[in-house]
Each structure stands twice: as C-alpha cells, then as structure tokens.
Scaffold this motif. Structure first.
Motif, PDB file in Angstrom:
ATOM      1  N   ASP A 195       0.873  -1.175   0.000  1.00 53.16           N
ATOM      2  CA  ASP A 195       0.000   0.000   0.000  1.00 53.16           C
ATOM      3  C   ASP A 195       0.912   1.228   0.000  1.00 53.16           C
ATOM      4  OD1 ASP A 195      -1.890   1.922   0.251  1.00 53.16           O
ATOM      5  OD2 ASP A 195      -2.795   1.142   2.082  1.00 53.16           O
ATOM      6  N   LEU A 196       1.191   1.750  -1.212  1.00 52.84           N
ATOM      7  CA  LEU A 196       2.132   2.856  -1.366  1.00 52.84           C
ATOM      8  C   LEU A 196       1.564   3.896  -2.334  1.00 52.84           C
ATOM      9  CD1 LEU A 196       5.687   1.233  -1.582  1.00 52.84           C
ATOM     10  CD2 LEU A 196       4.900   2.893   0.098  1.00 52.84           C
ATOM     11  N   PRO A 197       0.810   4.851  -1.847  1.00 53.14           N
ATOM     12  CA  PRO A 197       0.330   5.931  -2.723  1.00 53.14           C
ATOM     13  C   PRO A 197       1.500   6.703  -3.321  1.00 53.14           C
ATOM     14  CG  PRO A 197      -0.799   5.934  -0.591  1.00 53.14           C
ATOM     15  CD  PRO A 197       0.342   4.986  -0.470  1.00 53.14           C
ATOM     16  N   SER A 198       1.310   7.233  -4.513  1.00 50.39           N
ATOM     17  CA  SER A 198       2.401   7.925  -5.192  1.00 50.39           C
ATOM     18  C   SER A 198       2.874   9.152  -4.418  1.00 50.39           C
ATOM     19  CB  SER A 198       1.974   8.329  -6.609  1.00 50.39           C
ATOM     20  OG  SER A 198       0.823   9.153  -6.574  1.00 50.39           O
ATOM     21  N   ASP A 199       1.970   9.835  -3.712  1.00 51.68           N
ATOM     22  CA  ASP A 199       2.416  11.005  -2.961  1.00 51.68           C
ATOM     23  C   ASP A 199       3.261  10.607  -1.754  1.00 51.68           C
ATOM     24  OD1 ASP A 199       0.097   9.899  -1.841  1.00 51.68           O
ATOM     25  OD2 ASP A 199      -0.400  11.759  -0.803  1.00 51.68           O
ATOM     26  N   LEU A 200       3.012   9.427  -1.189  1.00 46.87           N
ATOM     27  CA  LEU A 200       3.851   8.940  -0.099  1.00 46.87           C
ATOM     28  C   LEU A 200       5.236   8.560  -0.621  1.00 46.87           C
ATOM     29  CD1 LEU A 200       4.343   8.097   2.787  1.00 46.87           C
ATOM     30  CD2 LEU A 200       3.127   5.961   2.346  1.00 46.87           C
ATOM     31  N   ILE A 201       5.283   7.931  -1.792  1.00 46.34           N
ATOM     32  CA  ILE A 201       6.571   7.609  -2.410  1.00 46.34           C
ATOM     33  C   ILE A 201       7.351   8.893  -2.684  1.00 46.34           C
ATOM     34  CG2 ILE A 201       7.707   6.573  -4.411  1.00 46.34           C
ATOM     35  CD1 ILE A 201       5.339   4.695  -4.677  1.00 46.34           C
ATOM     36  N   SER A 202       6.661   9.916  -3.155  1.00 47.23           N
ATOM     37  CA  SER A 202       7.349  11.171  -3.470  1.00 47.23           C
ATOM     38  C   SER A 202       7.956  11.796  -2.225  1.00 47.23           C
ATOM     39  CB  SER A 202       6.385  12.145  -4.148  1.00 47.23           C
ATOM     40  OG  SER A 202       5.401  12.618  -3.248  1.00 47.23           O
ATOM     41  N   ARG A 203       7.282  11.689  -1.092  1.00 51.77           N
ATOM     42  CA  ARG A 203       7.808  12.252   0.152  1.00 51.77           C
ATOM     43  C   ARG A 203       8.984  11.441   0.679  1.00 51.77           C
ATOM     44  NH1 ARG A 203       2.872  12.875   4.124  1.00 51.77           N
ATOM     45  NH2 ARG A 203       4.545  13.631   5.478  1.00 51.77           N
ATOM     46  N   ALA A 204       8.948  10.145   0.476  1.00 50.54           N
ATOM     47  CA  ALA A 204      10.049   9.299   0.942  1.00 50.54           C
ATOM     48  C   ALA A 204      11.280   9.444   0.060  1.00 50.54           C
ATOM     49  CB  ALA A 204       9.602   7.841   0.992  1.00 50.54           C
ATOM     50  N   CYS A 205      11.056   9.640  -1.251  1.00 44.46           N
ATOM     51  CA  CYS A 205      12.166   9.671  -2.213  1.00 44.46           C
ATOM     52  C   CYS A 205      12.597  11.079  -2.591  1.00 44.46           C
ATOM     53  CB  CYS A 205      11.765   8.919  -3.485  1.00 44.46           C
ATOM     54  SG  CYS A 205      11.405   7.169  -3.237  1.00 44.46           S
ATOM     55  N   GLN A 206      11.897  12.089  -2.072  1.00 46.43           N
ATOM     56  CA  GLN A 206      12.214  13.480  -2.405  1.00 46.43           C
ATOM     57  C   GLN A 206      12.098  13.733  -3.913  1.00 46.43           C
ATOM     58  OE1 GLN A 206      13.306  15.913   0.443  1.00 46.43           O
ATOM     59  NE2 GLN A 206      11.855  14.313   0.954  1.00 46.43           N
ATOM     60  N   LEU A 207      11.042  13.195  -4.511  1.00 51.25           N
ATOM     61  CA  LEU A 207      10.740  13.407  -5.925  1.00 51.25           C
ATOM     62  C   LEU A 207       9.358  14.040  -6.021  1.00 51.25           C
ATOM     63  CD1 LEU A 207      11.777   9.893  -7.304  1.00 51.25           C
ATOM     64  CD2 LEU A 207      13.128  11.995  -7.462  1.00 51.25           C
ATOM     65  N   ASN A 208       9.095  14.758  -7.133  1.00 47.71           N
ATOM     66  CA  ASN A 208       7.735  15.254  -7.287  1.00 47.71           C
ATOM     67  C   ASN A 208       6.817  14.100  -7.703  1.00 47.71           C
ATOM     68  OD1 ASN A 208       7.243  15.225 -10.312  1.00 47.71           O
ATOM     69  ND2 ASN A 208       9.066  16.524 -10.266  1.00 47.71           N
ATOM     70  N   GLN A 209       5.536  14.264  -7.431  1.00 46.25           N
ATOM     71  CA  GLN A 209       4.596  13.161  -7.593  1.00 46.25           C
ATOM     72  C   GLN A 209       4.468  12.708  -9.046  1.00 46.25           C
ATOM     73  OE1 GLN A 209       0.957  13.753  -5.481  1.00 46.25           O
ATOM     74  NE2 GLN A 209      -0.073  11.999  -6.388  1.00 46.25           N
ATOM     75  N   ARG A 210       4.532  13.636  -9.978  1.00 47.60           N
ATOM     76  CA  ARG A 210       4.418  13.272 -11.389  1.00 47.60           C
ATOM     77  C   ARG A 210       5.590  12.393 -11.818  1.00 47.60           C
ATOM     78  NH1 ARG A 210       1.916  11.080 -15.240  1.00 47.60           N
ATOM     79  NH2 ARG A 210       2.558  11.729 -17.335  1.00 47.60           N
ATOM     80  N   THR A 211       6.793  12.699 -11.339  1.00 47.58           N
ATOM     81  CA  THR A 211       7.959  11.872 -11.654  1.00 47.58           C
ATOM     82  C   THR A 211       7.780  10.462 -11.107  1.00 47.58           C
ATOM     83  OG1 THR A 211       9.446  13.783 -11.666  1.00 47.58           O
ATOM     84  CG2 THR A 211      10.454  11.628 -11.361  1.00 47.58           C
ATOM     85  N   VAL A 212       7.266  10.364  -9.895  1.00 49.05           N
ATOM     86  CA  VAL A 212       7.022   9.045  -9.296  1.00 49.05           C
ATOM     87  C   VAL A 212       6.042   8.249 -10.160  1.00 49.05           C
ATOM     88  CG1 VAL A 212       5.969   7.836  -7.343  1.00 49.05           C
ATOM     89  CG2 VAL A 212       7.561   9.735  -6.949  1.00 49.05           C
ATOM     90  N   GLU A 213       4.969   8.886 -10.584  1.00 54.78           N
ATOM     91  CA  GLU A 213       3.974   8.191 -11.405  1.00 54.78           C
ATOM     92  C   GLU A 213       4.573   7.716 -12.717  1.00 54.78           C
ATOM     93  OE1 GLU A 213       1.020  11.191 -11.633  1.00 54.78           O
ATOM     94  OE2 GLU A 213       0.171  10.765  -9.636  1.00 54.78           O
ATOM     95  N   GLN A 214       5.491   8.494 -13.288  1.00 55.63           N
ATOM     96  CA  GLN A 214       6.144   8.072 -14.532  1.00 55.63           C
ATOM     97  C   GLN A 214       7.084   6.895 -14.299  1.00 55.63           C
ATOM     98  OE1 GLN A 214       7.766  11.952 -15.743  1.00 55.63           O
ATOM     99  NE2 GLN A 214       6.417  11.884 -17.524  1.00 55.63           N
TER     100      GLN A 214
END
Length: 262
Positions: A195-214
C-alpha cells in the motif's frame, strides 16, 4: 475470567504480529490482562507523539491492528523514514528498556498516513514479558536492527528517479519479508502487495509526484510491477522483486527506459 474480546486480541498477537507470533495464547494471557490491551482509532494528519523528548518516556507500545500505514518522519528534514503496516509495531524507541534509552538524539514524528486502528500494550506488562521470555526478548531487539536498516536505505536514496523508487520498494519488501508478512503466492509465482500511494513515495524519495507516477508506469511496462488495480489505485504489486536489484544499482543514464518515452 478472560472475555471473548480479550481472547481475540491475544489470538491476534499470537497469529498476526511479528513480536508475538507463535507465542501460545495461554502464555500471553499470563502477561496481558484485558486492562493492558486497548484498541484506539487514529486519523491522518494527527501526530501521535514526538519521540525522544527529554525526560519523557512512553508508557505504551503500539501495534498496527488494522488500516495504515503509519509513517515516521524525521525532523527537521520532513522525510518519511519508516512505514509500518498491519502486524508491525512502533514506539519501541521511546520505551525505557532494551535499546530504547540509547535512541535519544533522532527526533521522529509518527502519524497515521491513513485511518488506522492500533492495539496499545501497557508498558509494565510488556517489560515483564521481556524479562521472562527469551524468545520475545530476541524478537523485540530484532525490531531495532530492522528499523536501523530501513532508515539507512531511505536516508541514502539517490536523486536518480528509477533508483530512488526501487530503493524504497526494496526497503519495504525486505521489511515485510523479514517480519514474515509476505510474499504472497499465486500460480506458483511470488509477489508483494504494498500500500504505497504515489504522494507517499514522493515524500520518501524526495521526488515530485508526477515523476514518481512516470517511474511506476515505466516499471509496469518492464513487467516489474503488475498493472494497477481499478479498485485500489494505491496498491502496488511487485511481481519481479529480483529485477528491482538492477534498477536499484543503476546510476544516471543506466536504465534504458528512463526517461520514460511513449
């Protein structure tokens, strides 16, 4: 006499948690009375506590009973450095025994990322079991080692997007495998559901959310991840965890599918 609710909570500890797994319910009942176990609902954006306050210890261990995940954020960087799912625990670093007193210089804010029900275990009963049951003592101390490894992986994530996302996925996979909650298996193939929403991944990885989704889109195209499920867009199914190692070890310009091209 032990109530039905109390017995059910003891069964949960024995069957579905890392710390107490395989401990007989009868033994757990010797240490944990109904009064020492409390269920509480926690809601997002409401911090539970700030760890490591001078001369302030917790009096409760938290077990994720349902929902979640619960996240830990480092201060002042505001980076997600911990993810705790059902059956996992948190609060050990602020209890006055085992390695807890040594963790005094790393402020950490715990909060539920999604609505979460936690099982609170009273400190006195927990310490008694720690002193008298070697198997539980060993499990309890292993949690500290696991937390250090998870923090290390997340705090050393690089800026290259595929490597950063792969590092987070591998850290969560290692944690869930270590705790014995995953992998799952279907048709002879092992997989991990996170269970890893893209916005949570972005906060953990210091990336913007659109980059994470790509990045996730690219990983799905490379058959590292299964296609998204329509009924749960936050669920990530890792179907080739071994191949994530290559992405994790990649540096800039080393992943052929990045930047993502359509």
């Amino acid at each position: 006499m032990e109530t039905v609710v109390g017995h059910y909570l003891l069964e949960f500890l024995s069957q579905r948690t890392f710390l107490f797994r395989d401990q007989p319910v009868e033994r757990l009942a010797q240490y944990f009375s109904e009064e020492s176990l409390t269920l509480q609902k926690l809601y997002p954006n409401r911090p539970i506590f700030m760890s490591h306050q001078p001369e302030e210890d917790l009096d409760t261990l938290y077990i994720v009973y349902a929902g979640g995940p619960v996240i830990a954020r480092s201060a002042p960087l505001d980076r997600v450095i911990c993810l705790i799912y059902e059956g996992g625990s948190f609060g050990e670093q602020d209890l006055p025994f085992s390695y807890g007193p040594a963790w005094t210089a790393f402020p950490t804010l715990f909060e539920p990322y999604k609505s979460t029900t936690v099982l609170k275990i009273a400190l006195t009963a927990l310490m008694q079991m720690y002193r008298e049951v070697p198997q539980f003592q060993a499990r309890y101390e292993e949690v500290f080692r696991l937390r250090c490894q998870f923090n290390y992986h997340l705090l050393n994530i690089g800026p290259y997007p595929p490597q950063a996302v792969a590092a987070l996925l591998r850290a969560v996979i290692y944690q869930e495998r270590f705790l014995g909650f995953q992998p799952h298996s279907a048709h002879g193939q092992e997989y991990y559901e996170l269970d890893l929403p893209s916005d949570l991944i972005s906060r953990a990885c210091q990336l913007n959310q659109r980059t994470v989704e790509q990045v996730l889109e690219g990983m799905r195209a490379q058959k590292l991840l299964a296609p998204p499920q329509l009924d749960d867009s936050d669920l990530i199914r890792v179907i080739d965890p071994e191949a994530l190692k290559e992405v994790y070890g990649a540096t800039r310009h080393k992943v052929s599918w990045w930047p993502l091209r359509k």
